[in-house]
Design an enzyme around this catalytic site. Structure first.
Site, PDB file in Angstrom:
ATOM      1  N   CYS A   1      -9.107   6.315  -5.920  1.00  0.00           N
ATOM      2  CA  CYS A   1      -9.051   4.478  -5.448  1.00  0.00           C
ATOM      3  C   CYS A   1     -10.224   3.768  -6.337  1.00  0.00           C
ATOM      4  O   CYS A   1     -11.460   4.716  -6.936  1.00  0.00           O
ATOM      5  CB  CYS A   1      -8.200   3.797  -4.227  1.00  0.00           C
ATOM      6  SG  CYS A   1      -9.874   4.383  -3.012  1.00  0.00           S
TER       7      CYS A   1
ATOM      8  N   ARG B   1      -7.972   3.817  -0.192  1.00  0.00           N
ATOM      9  CA  ARG B   1      -6.557   3.919  -0.417  1.00  0.00           C
ATOM     10  C   ARG B   1      -6.246   5.372  -0.750  1.00  0.00           C
ATOM     11  O   ARG B   1      -5.887   6.157   0.136  1.00  0.00           O
ATOM     12  CB  ARG B   1      -6.169   3.716  -1.459  1.00  0.00           C
ATOM     13  CG  ARG B   1      -5.773   1.895  -1.112  1.00  0.00           C
ATOM     14  CD  ARG B   1      -5.643   1.396  -2.350  1.00  0.00           C
ATOM     15  NE  ARG B   1      -6.576   1.103  -3.328  1.00  0.00           N
ATOM     16  CZ  ARG B   1      -6.663   0.867  -4.231  1.00  0.00           C
ATOM     17  NH1 ARG B   1      -5.733  -0.533  -4.965  1.00  0.00           N
ATOM     18  NH2 ARG B   1      -7.866   0.655  -4.530  1.00  0.00           N
TER      19      ARG B   1
ATOM     20  N   ASP C   1      -4.946  -2.599  -2.752  1.00  0.00           N
ATOM     21  CA  ASP C   1      -6.198  -2.617  -2.123  1.00  0.00           C
ATOM     22  C   ASP C   1      -6.125  -3.530  -1.291  1.00  0.00           C
ATOM     23  O   ASP C   1      -5.910  -4.881  -1.475  1.00  0.00           O
ATOM     24  CB  ASP C   1      -7.692  -2.966  -3.151  1.00  0.00           C
ATOM     25  CG  ASP C   1      -8.812  -2.606  -2.765  1.00  0.00           C
ATOM     26  OD1 ASP C   1      -8.699  -2.425  -1.215  1.00  0.00           O
ATOM     27  OD2 ASP C   1      -9.458  -3.266  -3.824  1.00  0.00           O
TER      28      ASP C   1
END
Ligand code: 4NP
Length: 152
Positions: free
Chosen positions: A7, A13, A122
């Site tokens: 990420c 994440r 996100d």
């Protein structure tokens, strides 16, 4: 089989994706080595965001011992799969990928051309709900990904 989840910051994440993939692979008896990294350098050396840690701890998955790092060139030779959480992460990875790398660099939510679970959004600037949504999305993708790997 080695998989790198990627990420932007490697604190929300991709550490969660790592923990969930490890858990599901273990459950499905697939030998999988998983690591995670970020395309950006902001959070190098930090543990995962406490909200990611807590959302997974609720399922008995402990990611507290992970440490953020940035993607490195050698990752493109170490991992068979490099899976990006969103299209911006994917673009950064594609730009960085050496021509002679054999790694499959793909969107985690679209690792097969006929399946698309979309980008893993996100959650960093949002509420705690975003982390639960992220967790569910990662579980859905990870189950299918592990099944896919078990069938190839
Ligand atoms: P991640 O979330 O890419 O899922 O780890 C983010 C973490 C930090 C920032 C952005 C996204 N940041 O801008 O610091």
């Amino acid at each position: 089989m080695r998989v790198l989840t990627v990420c932007l910051g490697n604190i929300c994440r991709s550490p969660a994706a790592q923990g969930i993939l490890e858990y599901i692979a273990n459950e499905q008896r697939l030998a999988l080595q998983v690591d995670s990294a970020g395309t950006a350098a902001y959070h190098i050396g930090k543990p995962p965001d406490i909200r990611s840690q807590e959302s997974l701890a609720q399922l008995g998955i402990d990611i507290s011992n992970q440490t953020a790092r940035q993607v490195q060139l050698k990752d493109f030779y170490t991992f068979e799969w490099i899976v990006a959480m969103d299209s911006s992460n994917l673009a950064s990875l594609k730009k960085m990928a050496p021509k002679d790398s054999a790694a499959q660099v793909v969107m985690f939510g679209a690792f097969e051309s006929n399946r698309n679970y979309g980008e893993v959004r996100d959650p960093y600037y949002g509420s705690d709900d975003g982390f639960i949504e992220m967790r569910q999305h990662l579980i859905t993708i990870s189950k299918d990904f592990v099944e896919h790997l078990n069938n190839i």
